[in-house]
Design a protein around this motif. Structure first.
Motif, PDB file in Angstrom:
ATOM      1  N   MET A 141       1.258 -12.316  -3.209  1.00  0.00           N
ATOM      2  CA  MET A 141       2.452 -11.456  -3.280  1.00  0.00           C
ATOM      3  C   MET A 141       2.278 -10.153  -2.496  1.00  0.00           C
ATOM      4  SD  MET A 141       3.934 -12.051  -7.150  1.00  0.00           S
ATOM      5  CE  MET A 141       2.582 -11.209  -7.928  1.00  0.00           C
ATOM      6  N   THR A 142       1.038  -9.730  -2.277  1.00  0.00           N
ATOM      7  CA  THR A 142       0.818  -8.508  -1.506  1.00  0.00           C
ATOM      8  C   THR A 142       0.845  -8.770  -0.007  1.00  0.00           C
ATOM      9  OG1 THR A 142      -1.602  -8.744  -1.570  1.00  0.00           O
ATOM     10  CG2 THR A 142      -0.562  -7.448  -3.345  1.00  0.00           C
ATOM     11  N   GLY A 143       0.937 -10.026   0.391  1.00  0.00           N
ATOM     12  CA  GLY A 143       0.987 -10.374   1.813  1.00  0.00           C
ATOM     13  C   GLY A 143       2.044  -9.603   2.579  1.00  0.00           C
ATOM     14  N   PRO A 144       3.312  -9.622   2.136  1.00  0.00           N
ATOM     15  CA  PRO A 144       4.344  -8.887   2.874  1.00  0.00           C
ATOM     16  C   PRO A 144       4.063  -7.375   2.931  1.00  0.00           C
ATOM     17  CG  PRO A 144       5.347 -10.436   1.347  1.00  0.00           C
ATOM     18  CD  PRO A 144       3.881 -10.421   1.060  1.00  0.00           C
ATOM     19  N   LEU A 145       3.475  -6.839   1.874  1.00  0.00           N
ATOM     20  CA  LEU A 145       3.161  -5.406   1.834  1.00  0.00           C
ATOM     21  C   LEU A 145       2.182  -5.032   2.951  1.00  0.00           C
ATOM     22  CD1 LEU A 145       3.468  -2.724   0.213  1.00  0.00           C
ATOM     23  CD2 LEU A 145       1.464  -3.452  -1.089  1.00  0.00           C
ATOM     24  N   PHE A 146       1.234  -5.931   3.211  1.00  0.00           N
ATOM     25  CA  PHE A 146       0.232  -5.670   4.246  1.00  0.00           C
ATOM     26  C   PHE A 146       0.538  -6.422   5.542  1.00  0.00           C
ATOM     27  CE2 PHE A 146      -1.981  -4.833   0.241  1.00  0.00           C
ATOM     28  CZ  PHE A 146      -2.487  -3.564   0.516  1.00  0.00           C
ATOM     29  N   HIS A 147       1.762  -6.948   5.660  1.00  0.00           N
ATOM     30  CA  HIS A 147       2.233  -7.661   6.847  1.00  0.00           C
ATOM     31  C   HIS A 147       1.319  -8.841   7.203  1.00  0.00           C
ATOM     32  CE1 HIS A 147       4.985  -4.321   7.235  1.00  0.00           C
ATOM     33  NE2 HIS A 147       3.958  -3.476   7.234  1.00  0.00           N
ATOM     34  N   PHE A 148       0.784  -9.471   6.168  1.00  0.00           N
ATOM     35  CA  PHE A 148      -0.076 -10.644   6.350  1.00  0.00           C
ATOM     36  C   PHE A 148      -1.156 -10.380   7.405  1.00  0.00           C
ATOM     37  CE2 PHE A 148       4.034 -12.199   4.844  1.00  0.00           C
ATOM     38  CZ  PHE A 148       3.644 -12.887   3.717  1.00  0.00           C
ATOM     39  N   SER A 149      -1.732  -9.213   7.349  1.00  0.00           N
ATOM     40  CA  SER A 149      -2.705  -8.775   8.361  1.00  0.00           C
ATOM     41  C   SER A 149      -4.016  -9.556   8.262  1.00  0.00           C
ATOM     42  CB  SER A 149      -2.995  -7.280   8.197  1.00  0.00           C
ATOM     43  OG  SER A 149      -3.709  -7.069   6.985  1.00  0.00           O
TER      44      SER A 149
END
Length: 137
Positions: free
Chosen positions: A37-45
Motif C-alpha cells: 500500500m505504500t508503493g504509490p506513496l514512494f512512486h514504486f521506487s
C-alpha cells in the motif's frame, strides 16, 4: 543424564514455535500489505522495492538456520526414542540401533530384506494367516 540445551538451541526452538504459527503468518501478510500500500506513496521506487527484497532475503536466510537446527534436534530425539524401543523390545533386532550411520548400500540391502518380509506378511494375510510374529531378517 539429562543435559540442558545450548542457548542457540533454546533460541532456535523458541523462534520456531513463535514464527511457526498462524499469528506470525498473519503478521507477515499484514507487513506485505502495508508495504504494497505504500508503493504509490514512494512512486514504486527502487528503494521501495529494495526494502522488501532485502528484508525477506535476510529473514529467509536466518530462518533457514533456525529451522534446520530445530529439525536436526527433533530428528535426533526421534532417532534416540526409536533406538530405545528397539533396545527394550524382546525379539527386536538390536543391529538396527544406530542404523542411520550405515552406508547407502547397507541400507538398500536391509530395505530389500524388509520389503520381502512385508510381501510375505501381505501374502499371509490374503491367505487368512496371521502376519504377527518375529520372523528372522
Amino acid at each position: 543424564m539429562l543435559y540442558r540445551a545450548s542457548p542457540f538451541s533454546r533460541f532456535a526452538r523458541g523462534a520456531a514455535l513463535m514464527f511457526g504459527n498462524p499469528v506470525a503468518f498473519v503478521v507477515a501478510v499484514l507487513i506485505i500489505l502495508v508495504w504494497a500500500m505504500t508503493g504509490p506513496l514512494f512512486h514504486f521506487s527502487d528503494t521501495w522495492q529494495l526494502i522488501i527484497n532485502t528484508s525477506t532475503t535476510i529473514v529467509t536466510f536466518l530462518m533457514v538456520f533456525l529451522i534446520q537446527n530445530t529439525q536436526n534436534r527433533d530428528s535426533e530425539a526421534i532417532q534416540l526414542k526409536l533406538d530405545e524401543l528397539i533396545r527394550a523390545v524382546e525379539g527386536a533386532h538390536n543391529g538396527l540401533l544406530d542404523i542411520e550411520e550405515l552406508t547407502e548400500e547397507e541400507l538398500k540391502r536391509l530395505r530389500v530384506r524388509y520389503a520381502k518380509l512385508a510381501t510375505t506378511a501381505r501374502e499371509d494375510l490374503r491367505r487368512g494367516r496371521k502376519d504377527t510374529g518375529t520372523p528372522q531378517v
